[in-house]
Design an enzyme around this catalytic site. Structure first.
Site, short mmCIF file in Angstrom:
data_model
loop_
_atom_site.label_atom_id
_atom_site.label_comp_id
_atom_site.label_asym_id
_atom_site.label_seq_id
_atom_site.Cartn_x
_atom_site.Cartn_y
_atom_site.Cartn_z
N THR A 151 -7.28 13.91 -21.76
CA THR A 151 -7.72 13.78 -23.03
C THR A 151 -7.64 15.10 -23.42
OG1 THR A 151 -9.18 12.13 -22.68
CG2 THR A 151 -9.59 13.06 -24.39
N GLN A 165 -0.37 8.03 -15.78
CA GLN A 165 -0.29 6.81 -14.94
C GLN A 165 1.00 7.11 -14.00
OE1 GLN A 165 -2.40 4.85 -14.18
NE2 GLN A 165 -4.13 5.23 -15.81
N HIS A 202 -7.93 12.73 -11.48
CA HIS A 202 -8.64 11.60 -10.73
C HIS A 202 -7.73 10.49 -10.57
CE1 HIS A 202 -10.04 9.18 -14.60
NE2 HIS A 202 -9.65 10.46 -15.10
N CYS A 255 -11.95 3.91 -20.56
CA CYS A 255 -12.42 4.77 -21.80
C CYS A 255 -13.14 3.61 -22.97
CB CYS A 255 -11.37 5.59 -22.48
SG CYS A 255 -10.87 6.66 -21.07
N1 PLP Z 1 -3.75 9.03 -20.56
C1 PLP Z 1 -3.93 7.77 -20.04
C2 PLP Z 1 -2.56 6.92 -19.96
C3 PLP Z 1 -4.93 7.11 -19.06
O1 PLP Z 1 -4.91 6.14 -18.38
C4 PLP Z 1 -6.08 8.09 -19.16
C5 PLP Z 1 -7.25 7.75 -18.48
O2 PLP Z 1 -7.72 6.67 -18.50
C6 PLP Z 1 -6.15 9.30 -20.09
C7 PLP Z 1 -5.16 9.74 -20.68
C8 PLP Z 1 -7.19 10.15 -20.15
O3 PLP Z 1 -7.61 10.74 -18.80
P1 PLP Z 1 -8.82 11.58 -18.67
O4 PLP Z 1 -9.94 10.52 -18.39
O5 PLP Z 1 -8.57 12.63 -17.67
O6 PLP Z 1 -9.32 12.29 -19.83
#
Ligand code: PLP
Length: 392
Positions: A70, A192, A214, A338
């Site tokens: 993010t 991904q 993660h 999220c």
């Molecule tokens: N972008 C994508 C395509 C994701 O699947 C995710 C997490 O689900 C993120 C960004 C955000 O990752 P993070 O949880 O490390 O902020």
């Protein structure tokens, strides 16, 4: 428990935890300190940077550690805009992760309602124009739409590699070439794709790539941003001199070391990932689609990640089905984790099939190469039982 939500997060591998342990226990110094107890930790950060760089075919100096994808997504978009103050246009797609979509929405209006509800405060000076490219019923985008959307006002294009909800792949190589030929910066959310597909920044000439640990067996709370050598960058997080002045904040050595080790392992296991996971995913998908009436795949049959199956169950609310599966010990989801606490439909499936209720009636199963045929068979049977009982 049968865990089929690997696009949401993955468990920490034992080797990763083992690599991190010294930095959680005895080696707790601050890498910016002048004395050896702290300063020696710098070399472990650099080793991790090399490991992450190797996963994506990059030079280690072009990798910045962040707290998560993010942050990486926000930092890349903000840096591209800052470098082009006269250009006030962003191109993205309707199916990006909320960390890109909500960033763009905040930039366009200052305040916004996210695709799944909730008003957020402004992030930057508002007033940017944002084009959200559509996708077709299979989740694919048209390059002609991108070509048509880019104008001389466009500062940055942000388009993901693999969709987190459907696994559908965007043609990132072609997107990068188009952006380059039009003189526009390109940010790719590769979250991904990491650990599931080969990423080679030499072959896909994007300016920025976002990653997060993660999703490939590192802990949560650690991400990375690749910034191509000639691409502009300015920090999103101002502070000390860490990360060569590009991201302030005392480095989390254990998390960075963990992400490095996980990247090394992801690279090692990558050649087998698809071979192992695809048959399991296909068996689950076929098991559901061929035996349960009123089911339909969301996403292109072939042009998607080998581990993801996104299926609509007509007439059944996603949440009701998830609750029954949870009772059987099966973890799946109705889209991005999220946004799981909102009761809005999936914005990804809605963009693909706007006229239908599919976006409220879908489940995402995302598997791991270490899954078993027994778990897949049990899940297909459990889904059949749950859908039959809900329809009754
Ligand atoms: N972008 C994508 C395509 C994701 O699947 C995710 C997490 O689900 C993120 C960004 C955000 O990752 P993070 O949880 O490390 O902020």
């Amino acid at each position: 428990m049968i865990y089929l939500d690997h696009n949401a997060t993955t468990p920490i591998l034992p080797e990763v935890l083992e690599a991190m342990m010294p930095y959680l226990t005895t080696e707790w110094g601050n890498p910016s300190s002048a004395y050896k107890f702290g300063a020696k930790l710098k070399s472990f950060i650099e080793t991790a940077r090399e490991q992450v760089a190797e996963l994506i075919g990059a030079h280690p100096l072009d990798v910045i550690f962040t707290s998560c994808a993010t942050e990486s997504n926000n930092a890349a978009i903000a840096a591209a805009l800052k470098a082009n103050p006269a250009k006030r246009h962003i191109v993205t797609s309707q199916v990006e992760h909320s960390s890109v979509l909500n960033c763009c929405m905040a930039l366009s209006s200052g305040e916004f309602t996210s695709p799944r509800g909730g008003v957020k405060p402004p992030l930057h000076e508002p007033g940017y124009r944002v084009t959200y490219l559509p996708v077709d019923r299979e989740g694919l985008m048209k390059l002609a739409d991108l070509e048509a959307a880019i104008t001389d006002q466009t500062a940055v294009v942000s388009l993901m590699w693999a969709n987190n909800e459907t696994g559908v792949l965007f043609p990132v190589e072609r997107i990068a070439e188009i952006c380059r030929s039009r003189g526009v910066l390109y940010h790719c959310d590769a979250v991904q794709a990491a650990g599931k597909l080969e990423i080679d920044v030499g072959k896909v000439p994007a300016d920025y790539f976002s990653l997060t640990g993660h999703k490939f067996h590192a802990p949560k709370g650690i991400g990375a941003l690749y910034v191509r050598r000639k691409a502009p960058f300015s920090p999103l997080v101002y502070g000390g001199h860490q990360e060569r002045n590009q991201r302030g904040g005392t480095e989390s050595v254990p998390l960075i070391v963990g992400m490095g080790k996980a990247a090394e392992l992801a690279r090692k296991y990558l050649p087998d990932f698809e071979k192992k996971v695809r048959p399991l995913r296909d068996e689950l998908e076929e098991g559901i689609l061929s035996t349960i009436p009123g089911t339909e795949l969301n996403g292109h049959k072939n042009h998607r990640l080998a581990n993801t199956a996104n299926i609509t169950f007509r007439g059944i609310e996603s949440e009701a089905l998830l609750v029954l599966l949870d009772k059987e010990g099966i973890c799946a989801s109705s889209g991005s984790a999220c946004l799981a606490d909102s009761d809005e439909p999936s914005h990804v499936v809605k963009a693909m099939k706007p006229e239908s209720a599919a976006s409220r009636q879908m489940i995402r199963f995302s598997l791991d190469a270490e899954g078993s045929k027994m778990d897949v068979a049990f899940t297909a049977a459990a889904v059949a039982r749950a859908t039959a009982s809900l329809r009754d």
